[in-house]
Design an enzyme around this catalytic site. Structure first.
Site, mmCIF file in Angstrom:
data_model
loop_
_atom_site.group_PDB
_atom_site.id
_atom_site.type_symbol
_atom_site.label_atom_id
_atom_site.label_comp_id
_atom_site.label_asym_id
_atom_site.label_seq_id
_atom_site.Cartn_x
_atom_site.Cartn_y
_atom_site.Cartn_z
ATOM 1 N N GLU A 7 0.799 -1.230 0.000
ATOM 2 C CA GLU A 7 0.000 0.000 0.000
ATOM 3 C C GLU A 7 0.833 1.282 0.000
ATOM 4 O OE1 GLU A 7 -2.542 -2.854 2.492
ATOM 5 O OE2 GLU A 7 -0.420 -2.479 2.128
ATOM 6 N N ASP A 80 -2.188 -5.386 3.047
ATOM 7 C CA ASP A 80 -2.430 -5.736 4.449
ATOM 8 C C ASP A 80 -3.263 -7.002 4.607
ATOM 9 O OD1 ASP A 80 -0.943 -3.634 5.357
ATOM 10 O OD2 ASP A 80 -2.656 -2.319 5.750
ATOM 11 N N ASP A 82 -5.975 -8.123 5.914
ATOM 12 C CA ASP A 82 -7.355 -8.024 6.407
ATOM 13 C C ASP A 82 -8.293 -7.781 5.233
ATOM 14 O OD1 ASP A 82 -6.809 -5.410 5.739
ATOM 15 O OD2 ASP A 82 -7.227 -4.578 7.721
ATOM 16 N N GLU A 84 -9.775 -5.089 4.181
ATOM 17 C CA GLU A 84 -9.450 -3.910 3.388
ATOM 18 C C GLU A 84 -8.246 -4.171 2.482
ATOM 19 O OE1 GLU A 84 -11.077 -0.342 2.425
ATOM 20 O OE2 GLU A 84 -11.734 -1.720 3.979
ATOM 21 N N TYR A 296 0.755 -6.546 12.800
ATOM 22 C CA TYR A 296 -0.331 -5.778 12.186
ATOM 23 C C TYR A 296 -1.266 -5.216 13.252
ATOM 24 C CZ TYR A 296 -3.774 -4.400 8.722
ATOM 25 O OH TYR A 296 -4.630 -3.671 7.932
ATOM 26 N N ARG A 298 -4.407 -3.716 13.004
ATOM 27 C CA ARG A 298 -5.871 -3.757 12.920
ATOM 28 C C ARG A 298 -6.311 -5.200 13.139
ATOM 29 N NH1 ARG A 298 -4.629 -0.037 8.727
ATOM 30 N NH2 ARG A 298 -5.317 2.080 9.272
ATOM 31 N N HIS A 343 -6.622 -11.763 13.584
ATOM 32 C CA HIS A 343 -5.181 -11.883 13.453
ATOM 33 C C HIS A 343 -4.580 -12.028 14.834
ATOM 34 C CE1 HIS A 343 -5.613 -10.693 9.294
ATOM 35 N NE2 HIS A 343 -6.308 -9.655 9.683
#
Length: 839
Positions: A7, A80, A82, A84, A296, A298, A343
């Site tokens: 990203e 990432d 997840d 998103e 990570y 989130r 996670h």
């Protein structure tokens, strides 16, 4: 060389270091596509077909990736781990296929890693997979829901409540929490009660504090002593009796450490300990993650990888000794209902490295890393061992009894490293140390003190307690907490004062409107159930189009029904629904709906572009208004005094507080007014200050070259103004200090105006703006990046992009990584300043 896409440039830089020259690592700069902000981007009539558009600023990033694929058709999507991140990878593959950058023989794979370390990245490269379509479907469902609510509910709000707009699907529910808490506070009636404490002495001349627990032979409840008279009688009852220690009981106790951090608990603890907002916390955590320092950030998981547990135990033994390491690892059960989106906890990637070892320069990152490191080590440490002591003291006749409590820490265990904060600090009597006290000995009376108390309303939410409440209700998910809390503040539905969230009148009126006409869609259970359905989608157990279809069927009907209502009907219904809050009983027993100004008109709920307010029905003959929070609330008009036969009023309008001479009448529709300058408090306003404002503009004097110099306050602050005979328009020069408007003399005014004329493009006083902080050249695109001071606060400047720095971030703490993120975010807003939603 295979092309690896992540990203952000910071993440790309770190990963490139691990993968080496055999790979080309590029950044997508977040989402490359989004729904165009216009009607029709989601089409419910055609199975919720979604129209996507590559953002203007993303085209060059997509082109750079497409150009790199010309040399090697293999694409590795490493965004990432997840929902998103999965969506960003899916969008990127779709965009590249649409421009034919991916060919038939192109191999596209997806890799995920929970930490940006060499071992995690290289291991992930050995285990590629396909894009997880259920996770993408969950993203598509959320994005479509948010779009459908926003683009269908907002027009209804615009028409029925001028100045209002939708706060968003989940944001509206979050706003409801804040508004309902405020209404609880306003409706709260304090209850008086008293307690009695005594300082008692031992025969060894040591003192300890005890509280009265038994009176007249009866055990006291919290509210049994209701007033000062009863409290004094209780004091006399103690004073008139000899006291003896009847029992001393010591019990062993243990305190266990808190589990490691997940997103919500990290935001809560950063708020408690450092006053950091959710957005500020996640920004610092993002940079720590991209630098490879933490896993990570989130996540709704609290489990820890076995190798990380062993590393933590080894670090504990090395730093604190074997007695601090429990016999076996501590296992924390994961709270996440959906394993696909869960996670590992947030933890350091290297348990040996504390904040000092990393030598972090950014203050927020340093504080946050230290917090994560301590919490992680503490969660695998021995429990703290305590001894809790309870001492009971009584009179011989059993009429009076007192109790003292305290504790001793026998072994600190995890407390040697870390102790969790509390949202609302309370005095814990159990934390007190007690002297040596023996059963059967006399308790000497040193001092007896009655204390008056009043029950307190529930506290306003902080960002931390709001996130905690949302988590309890099942509203929102780790990736959305920060944006939800930020959005309702940016849209001015809520303001933050001393860390507490207070609803604005506009936020109240929107919430009451939604509760009356769209109650189902701001319901806590409904929203939580919808979140669970979306979790089912991401787990592959539910079709996302079925979820959308069932939602849209009822929601579109509610929109159609409400659209037919006239504004007067809406206001009438809201007026009735809010009656208890808008018109509480008055102390004198008079009708609370009678206008207190004219004495004849009835008060009604009204709306303006800035929100709801209460006004007199006799308008325009009577101009009385007040906030919906009630009389005496912030914004209520106040008579400051009289001057030359005119009443001088302090009022509040759509642009803030102002002073006014006289009242508006049919003959005098625009009485003299003056807004309060920035920095002037309504509470400090008096008649003298009001008259000084109403006399503006102030004539400073005649300029030597002709024409009058005047001083005043304008849209951009205090200024002096002058126009020479040969000038086509006046020259304005900004003043830094508001008091200069009333005090500046001729010599200085002439000098400032001369500097402005010499440098008309300058900033008020002719000098070019100097950066508050120089960050260097942009790492990817070149050109200086600086932190500047602007009219609306500090901002990051690069090329022609000016990106506002969040209010909770200090200019001196801005790093190049943070600046690049802010620049990218500002570019995504486009010329209209509209932030593109990312899901």
């Amino acid at each position: 060389m295979p092309v690896v896409v992540v990203e952000s440039p910071a993440k790309a830089k770190t990963i490139n270091k691990y993968l080496g020259k055999d790979y080309t690592v590029l950044a997508s700069y977040g989402h490359v596509r989004d729904l165009p902000p216009k009607d029709g981007s989601v089409d419910p009539e055609h199975e919720f077909a979604m129209t996507w558009e590559v953002a203007a600023d993303s085209r060059r990033h997509v082109k750079a990736i497409a150009d790199a694929l010309k040399n090697d058709p293999d694409l590795i999507l490493a965004t990432d781990p997840d929902r998103e991140g999965e969506a960003i990878s899916w969008h990127l593959e779709e965009a590249l296929r649409k421009r034919r950058a991916l060919k038939k023989d192109s191999h596209v794979s997806r890799v995920v890693f929970n930490a940006i370390t060499k071992s995690a990245v290289t291991e992930a490269m050995k285990n590629p997979r396909d894009i997880d379509q259920p996770l993408v479907d969950a993203y598509l469902a959320r994005r479509a829901l948010d779009y459908l609510v926003g683009f269908n509910l907002s027009p209804v709000l615009w028409r029925k409540l001028p100045g209002a707009r939708s706060a968003g699907r989940v944001q509206s529910v979050c706003l409801r929490l804040i508004v309902e808490r405020e209404m609880e506070i306003e409706a709260f009636t304090p209850r008086e009660y008293w307690s009695v404490k005594a300082i008692l002495g031992t025969p060894r001349s040591q003192e300890y504090e005890a509280r009265l627990t038994v009176l007249a032979g009866k055990k006291l409840d919290r509210y049994d002593i209701e007033n000062a008279t009863q409290a004094e009688l209780a004091v006399q009852a103690i004073e008139s009796r000899d006291l003896t220690v009847t029992s001393v009981e010591a019990k062993p106790a243990a305190r266990n450490p808190s589990p490691p951090f997940m997103t919500s608990t990290l935001q809560q603890e950063a708020s408690r300990k450092f006053g950091m907002g959710a957005r500020q916390t996640m920004s610092a955590a993002q940079r720590l993650y991209e630098a490879g320092h933490i896993t990570y950030m989130r996540t709704d998981g609290i489990d820890m990888a076995p190798e990380a547990v062993q590393a933590a135990r080894a670090a504990i033994e090395k730093r604190y000794g074997p007695e601090y390491v429990p016999g076996g690892p501590r296992i924390y059960k994961n709270k996440a209902k959906n394993a696909q989106e869960a996670h590992e906890c947030i933890r350091p990637t290297d348990m040996e490295a504390d904040a000092a070892a990393l030598k972090l320069k950014d203050a927020d990152q340093r504080k946050l890393y230290d917090l994560i490191w301590k919490r992680t080590l503490a969660c695998q440490m021995e429990s703290a061992r305590l001894e809790r002591t309870t001492v009971d003291v009584a009179s011989a006749d059993g009429q009076v009894g007192l109790r003292a409590t305290g504790q001793v820490v026998l072994f600190d265990g995890f407390l040697a490293v870390y102790e969790e904060g509390r949202d609302d600090q309370v005095v814990d009597e159990d934390d007190k140390r007690l002297p040596q006290i023996m059963q059967g000995e006399a308790a000497g009376k040193k001092q007896i003190t009655p204390e008056q108390h009043f029950t307190q309303p529930p506290p306003r939410y902080t960002e931390a307690t709001l996130v905690k409440r949302m988590e309890e209700l099942g509203i929102g998910r780790p990736s959305t907490y920060a944006s939800i809390v930020t959005t309702i503040q940016e849209r001015e539905y809520v303001r933050k004062d001393k860390g507490r969230l207070i609803p604005e009148d506009k936020g109240r009126i929107v919430t009451i409107f939604l509760l009356n006409f769209f109650r189902k869609y701001v319901g806590y259970e409904f929203t939580a159930h919808l979140e669970e359905e979306l979790d089912d989608v991401s787990a592959g157990n539910r079709d996302y189009k079925n979820v959308l279809s069932r939602f849209w069927k009822d929601f579109s009907a509610a929109i159609a029904e409400t659209s037919e209502l006239r504004i007067t009907e809406v206001l009438s219904l809201l007026d009735e629904a809010l009656a208890d809050q808008l018109y509480p009983p008055r102390p004198d027993g008079s009708d609370p709906r009678i206008c207190p100004k004219c004495g004849t008109g009835r008060l009604h709920l009204k709306t303006s572009r800035t929100g709801g307010f209460v006004g007199c029905g006799n308008y325009p003959e009577c101009t009385y208004t007040r906030p919906i929070a009630g009389e005496g609330a912030e914004g209520d008009e106040r008579l400051l005094g009289e001057d030359a036969g005119d009443e001088i009023w302090l009022k509040s309008g759509r642009f803030g507080p102002y002073v006014q001479r006289g009242e508006a009448t049919p003959e005098n529709k625009k009485p003299p007014r003056a807004s309060l300058p920035k920095g002037w408090s309504k509470d400090d306003m008096d008649l003298e200050k009001a008259l000084r404002l109403l006399e503006l503009p102030r004539e400073v004097g005649e300029h030597p070259d002709g024409g009058t110099i005047s001083a005043n306050f304008g849209r951009f602050g205090p200024y002096v103004m002058h126009q020479l005979p040969d000038e086509a328009k006046p020259v304005y020069a900004n003043l830094k200090d508001p008091t200069d408007v009333f005090e500046i003399g001729m010599n200085r005014a002439v000098e400032i105006l001369a500097e402005k004329r010499a440098n008309p493009g300058g900033r008020g006083r002719g000098a070019a703006a100097k950066p508050l902080k120089t960050l260097g050249d942009h790492p990817e695109r070149g050109g200086p990046v600086n932190v500047m001071d602007g009219r609306y606060g500090p901002y990051v400047k690069w090329d022609k992009v000016n990106a506002t720095i969040p209010k909770d971030v200090k200019p001196e703490d801005v790093t190049m990584e943070m600046a690049v993120e802010l620049i990218v975010e500002r570019e995504k807003k486009g010329k209209g300043g509209r932030r593109r939603k990312s899901g």
